[in-house]
Write an enzyme that holds these catalytic residues in place. Structure first.
Site, PDB file in Angstrom:
ATOM      1  N   TRP A 194       0.819  -1.220   0.000  1.00 49.38           N
ATOM      2  CA  TRP A 194       0.000   0.000   0.000  1.00 49.38           C
ATOM      3  C   TRP A 194       0.846   1.260   0.000  1.00 49.38           C
ATOM      4  CZ3 TRP A 194      -4.344  -0.691  -2.070  1.00 49.38           C
ATOM      5  CH2 TRP A 194      -5.029  -1.897  -1.894  1.00 49.38           C
TER       6      TRP A 194
ATOM      7  N   ASP B 277      -1.533   6.440   6.517  1.00 51.60           N
ATOM      8  CA  ASP B 277      -2.596   5.580   6.000  1.00 51.60           C
ATOM      9  C   ASP B 277      -2.908   4.552   7.075  1.00 51.60           C
ATOM     10  OD1 ASP B 277      -4.212   3.736   4.762  1.00 51.60           O
ATOM     11  OD2 ASP B 277      -2.906   3.416   3.020  1.00 51.60           O
TER      12      ASP B 277
ATOM     13  N   LYS C 275     -12.047  -2.070   6.413  1.00 50.92           N
ATOM     14  CA  LYS C 275     -11.273  -3.001   7.221  1.00 50.92           C
ATOM     15  C   LYS C 275     -11.747  -2.936   8.674  1.00 50.92           C
ATOM     16  CE  LYS C 275      -8.692  -3.046   3.409  1.00 50.92           C
ATOM     17  NZ  LYS C 275      -7.873  -2.097   2.693  1.00 50.92           N
TER      18      LYS C 275
HETATM   19  C1  LIG Z   1      -7.263  -1.550   1.552  1.00 46.08           C
HETATM   20  C2  LIG Z   1      -6.190  -0.534   1.718  1.00 46.08           C
HETATM   21  C3  LIG Z   1      -6.038   0.552   0.827  1.00 46.08           C
HETATM   22  C4  LIG Z   1      -6.913   0.720  -0.393  1.00 46.08           C
HETATM   23  O1  LIG Z   1      -8.211   1.040  -0.043  1.00 46.08           O
HETATM   24  P1  LIG Z   1      -9.333   1.299  -1.149  1.00 46.08           P
HETATM   25  O2  LIG Z   1     -10.476   1.726  -0.302  1.00 46.08           O
HETATM   26  O3  LIG Z   1      -9.549  -0.004  -1.858  1.00 46.08           O
HETATM   27  O4  LIG Z   1      -8.856   2.350  -2.065  1.00 46.08           O
HETATM   28  C5  LIG Z   1      -5.043   1.464   1.084  1.00 46.08           C
HETATM   29  N1  LIG Z   1      -4.224   1.334   2.138  1.00 46.08           N
HETATM   30  C6  LIG Z   1      -4.325   0.311   2.998  1.00 46.08           C
HETATM   31  C7  LIG Z   1      -3.387   0.228   4.165  1.00 46.08           C
HETATM   32  C8  LIG Z   1      -5.310  -0.654   2.819  1.00 46.08           C
HETATM   33  O5  LIG Z   1      -5.421  -1.680   3.687  1.00 46.08           O
END
Ligand SMILES: *Cc1c(COP(=O)(O)O)cnc(C)c1O
Length: 361
Positions: free
Chosen positions: A102, A172, A196
């Site tokens: 990511w 993030d 998540k």
């Molecule tokens: C799932 C995830 C993303 C991407 O998320 P989307 O909503 O599919 O754009 C980005 N960063 C992390 C750490 C993730 O787990």
């Protein structure tokens, strides 16, 4: 009906009571004569839902008033592309610390807009650790430093907030938000796709230190402008109202369960249970991440013989343990154990793993 223990990485399991409440309110929300998803986002019913979700999230995460909280569509990936447009001047550098898939995605999204600098990366070592802070090469005048608090696929998690001095830190937190207490005041921006640990897919939370909203950034349309979104209370256009509502229910559930302190305790117990099975398996199971950087949310592991992968997944499914297949980038297995995963589910997986080893070891 038989609901399994669902270890999906995202969209991930939601608390059963949240789903039950949503089901009960599906046809009519609180005497409104319609579902919340059928009513105007500008009407009093949805305004109440939205305001409560924000107030509850502020309480859950102890978000200071000096931070705006946005609820937007587009997912975490869209946030990654909008960060440089909003917070970096044309030509200005932005620093990226890459500790997994990511972090790489984040970097890819910004390349059209800024001179992105990879301040540190663990890619050459297969994303199995976090580069020591004193090895990071930060730019002098970076607009911000971006990192991924928990790498969902590689199972690598920062256990401390990195110190980057006066440069705003952007994190993030898509797969670890609300899993433990967090000092929000240490950040310029915290963002998370909800699917998540916060609720359903389709809504993303962006927490922004308000003074950063005054940055000129780069030319952009209003709908890509976080200052405009903050001013418009995340309703510049029709927001993902159903997702916002479900997120609100999930946050209320987390508060009722005891908040982030309680989830930190549960996450520690749950992840320890699985890592202990792996580490005590004599090599039957293997996790390759440096111990101090192991994720409490996503536990990737491999079986010593790939030929056992299929039977493992099949028998786990028959035992009511689903979505354990690892990401295609890594192979093997992955158990995602977010807040909504009960400890009994993790215990059942640990028991299954030991039993599977006994029968196949
Ligand atoms: C799932 C995830 C993303 C991407 O998320 P989307 O909503 O599919 O754009 C980005 N960063 C992390 C750490 C993730 O787990």
């Amino acid at each position: 009906m038989s609901r399994a223990h669902n270890f999906s990485a995202g969209p991930a399991a939601l608390p059963e009571t949240v789903l039950q409440q949503a089901q009960a309110e599906m046809l009519e929300w609180h005497g409104a004569g319609a579902s919340i998803v059928e009513l105007s986002h500008r009407g009093p019913e949805f305004i109440q839902v939205a305001a409560e979700a924000e107030a509850d999230l502020r309480k859950l995460l102890s978000i200071p008033d000096s931070y705006a909280v946005l609820f937007l569509g587009g997912g975490a990936t869209t946030v990654q592309a909008l960060l440089p447009l909003n917070f970096a001047a044309p030509g200005q550098a932005a620093d990226y610390v890459v500790t997994g898939h990511w972090g790489k995605t984040a970097l890819k999204q910004v390349k059209p807009y800024v001179a992105a600098n990879v301040a540190a990366s663990s890619e050459a070592e297969g994303f199995r650790d976090i580069p020591a802070r004193d090895t990071w090469g930060l730019s002098k005048d970076a607009a911000y430093v971006h990192y991924t608090a928990n790498e969902t696929i590689h199972g690598v998690e920062f256990r401390d907030i990195p110190d980057v001095g006066d440069i705003p830190l952007f994190g993030d937190f898509s797969s670890s938000i609300a899993s433990e207490p967090l000092d929000v005041s240490k950040f310029g921006v915290i963002y998370a796709g909800a699917q998540k640990n916060l609720g359903p897919v389709g809504i993303t939370v962006v927490i922004i230190r308000r003074d950063l909203l005054e940055r000129a950034g780069q030319p952009r349309a209003e709908i890509l402008d976080y200052r405009a979104h903050a001013k418009g209370e995340s309703m510049l256009n029709t927001p993902p109202s159903w997702n916002w509502y479900l997120l609100g229910l999930t946050v209320k559930w987390m508060l009722a369960e005891g908040g982030v302190e309680e989830f930190a305790r549960r996450s520690a117990r749950k992840s320890t249970l699985l890592y202990d099975v792996i580490d005590n398996s004599g090599g039957f199971y293997r996790n390759e991440v440096a111990k101090a950087a192991r994720s409490r949310m996503n536990v990737p592991f491999f079986l010593h013989d790939e030929a056992l992968d299929k039977p493992f997944l099949k028998e786990a499914g028959a035992a009511g343990l689903i979505s354990l297949k690892g990401h295609r980038a890594l192979g093997g297995m992955r158990a995602s154990i977010y807040n909504a995963m009960p400890e009994a589910g993790v215990q059942a997986l640990a028991d299954f793993m030991r039993d599977f080893q006994q029968r196949n070891g």
